[in-house]
Design an enzyme around this catalytic site. Structure first.
Site, short mmCIF file in Angstrom:
data_model
loop_
_atom_site.label_atom_id
_atom_site.label_comp_id
_atom_site.label_asym_id
_atom_site.label_seq_id
_atom_site.Cartn_x
_atom_site.Cartn_y
_atom_site.Cartn_z
N LYS A 15 0.85 -1.18 0.00
CA LYS A 15 0.00 0.00 0.00
C LYS A 15 0.89 1.23 0.00
CE LYS A 15 -3.55 2.41 2.60
NZ LYS A 15 -4.52 2.35 3.67
N LYS A 72 -2.15 -1.52 -3.87
CA LYS A 72 -3.00 -0.33 -3.82
C LYS A 72 -2.15 0.91 -3.91
CE LYS A 72 -5.94 2.06 -0.62
NZ LYS A 72 -6.25 2.26 0.74
C1 PBG Z 1 -7.55 3.29 5.44
C2 PBG Z 1 -7.79 3.26 4.00
C3 PBG Z 1 -7.59 4.25 3.02
C4 PBG Z 1 -8.09 3.74 1.82
C5 PBG Z 1 -8.54 2.44 2.08
N1 PBG Z 1 -8.34 2.17 3.42
C6 PBG Z 1 -7.08 5.63 3.15
C7 PBG Z 1 -5.68 5.93 3.49
O1 PBG Z 1 -4.84 5.04 3.67
O2 PBG Z 1 -5.42 7.10 3.64
C8 PBG Z 1 -8.15 4.46 0.49
C9 PBG Z 1 -9.14 3.94 -0.48
C10 PBG Z 1 -9.43 4.82 -1.63
O3 PBG Z 1 -8.78 5.87 -1.85
O4 PBG Z 1 -10.37 4.50 -2.36
N2 PBG Z 1 -6.25 3.36 5.86
#
Ligand code: PBG
Length: 304
Positions: free
Chosen positions: A175, A228
């Site tokens: 991520k 992601k």
């Molecule tokens: C929680 C999380 C996030 C997203 C999914 N889970 C936000 C982040 O890490 O700031 C983002 C999903 C999206 O942008 O569609 N940590």
């Protein structure tokens, strides 16, 4: 001779759940997406299932936030209550829950803060309690998205000890600290109040590090690994798919969705064509499952 064929079964539909009744708040930066109260979430879940989409992922916007994210593992919390309602109404829909603290902390970070810094190990304790509370409520899959070190192992351990050996862990393994999450933070009301997420999320310049992150999560017990965002990270999806023998998920994130929506509203892009091209590319790169806000729209098109 087509090599890549999309089906509604490829998708997971993200849902934002808020406390209350008969609430369906539009999210301005994400047209056609809403913050929904549980009664509305149940209706949406039925619709999703009837479209042939096997699964949803829940994000909770709690009624209270504090420094310790205590609403994250509250048995009567918004996600825990929603899981039960969905499972009652649509038992065969696979319910995934996002496991993170950013929606539940008053400061909006994904971890517990001590002396101005994220305390990795203190965070693990809370994440484990959160995952356990989701499993107790009836979730099928828990998806840790916090990017703390060691959380998959910690969650696997508590789930096994408490008898939830069948609960699957879908780990957000690679991520990245991405500007593409902007619209999501409006939707989930989870923007960090200070600083950024670079101390725990990955640097977009790094490719090999993604493989190290994925290897660690598999060792700790992840059943499915996720990359992601998706669109700007197709190389990472492909690397992960070709390196490991494990199902790969990809998150077509909020910013990727909003870009297409905005351009389409201006008449600059053909929304349906671009949506299908992007989803096909994510699958072609190696994703077995795609989390996408386009899931319902794409499934409708595919059904016709
Ligand atoms: C929680 C999380 C996030 C997203 C999914 N889970 C936000 C982040 O890490 O700031 C983002 C999903 C999206 O942008 O569609 N940590």
């Amino acid at each position: 001779m087509r090599e890549t064929i999309l089906t509604p079964q490829d998708f997971i539909y993200p849902i934002f759940v808020v406390p209350g009744k008969r609430i369906k708040n539009p999210i301005s930066s994400m047209p056609d997406c809403f913050q929904e109260s549980i009664d509305e979430v149940v209706k949406t879940s039925k619709e999703v299932f009837s479209l042939g989409i096997p699964s949803i992922i829940l994000f909770g916007i709690p009624s209270y936030k504090d420094e310790k994210a205590s609403s994250a593992y509250d048995e009567k919390g918004v996600v825990q209550t929603a899981i039960k309602a969905i499972k009652d109404a649509v038992p065969d829909l696979i319910v995934i829950t996002d496991v993170c603290l950013c929606e539940y902390t008053s400061h909006g970070h994904c971890g517990i803060i001590k002396n101005g810094k994220i305390d990795n190990d203190a965070t693990l304790e809370i994440l484990a309690l959160e995952a356990l509370s989701h499993a107790k409520a009836g979730a099928d899959i828990v998806a840790p998205s916090d990017m703390m070190d060691g959380r998959v192992g910690k969650i696997r351990k508590i789930l096994d000890e408490e008898g939830f050996t069948d609960i699957v862990i879908l780990s957000y393994s690679a991520k990245y600290a991405s500007a593409f999450y902007g619209p999501f933070r409006e939707a989930a009301q989870s923007a960090p109040a200070f600083g950024d997420r670079r101390s725990y999320q990955m640097d977009s310049a790094n490719r090999k590090e993604a493989l190290r992150e994925v290897a660690l999560d598999i060792e700790e017990g992840a059943d499915i690994v996720m990359v992601k965002p998706a669109l700007a990270y197709l190389d990472i999806i492909s690397d992960v798919k070709n390196t490991f023998n494990i199902p790969v998920a990809a998150y077509n994130v909020s910013g990727e969705y909003s870009m297409v929506k905005a351009a389409a509203q201006l008449g600059w892009l053909n929304e349906e064509a671009v949506m299908m091209e992007i989803l096909t590319a994510i699958k072609r790169a190696g994703a077995d499952i795609i989390l996408t806000y386009f899931a319902k729209k794409a499934a409708k098109l595919l059904q016709n």
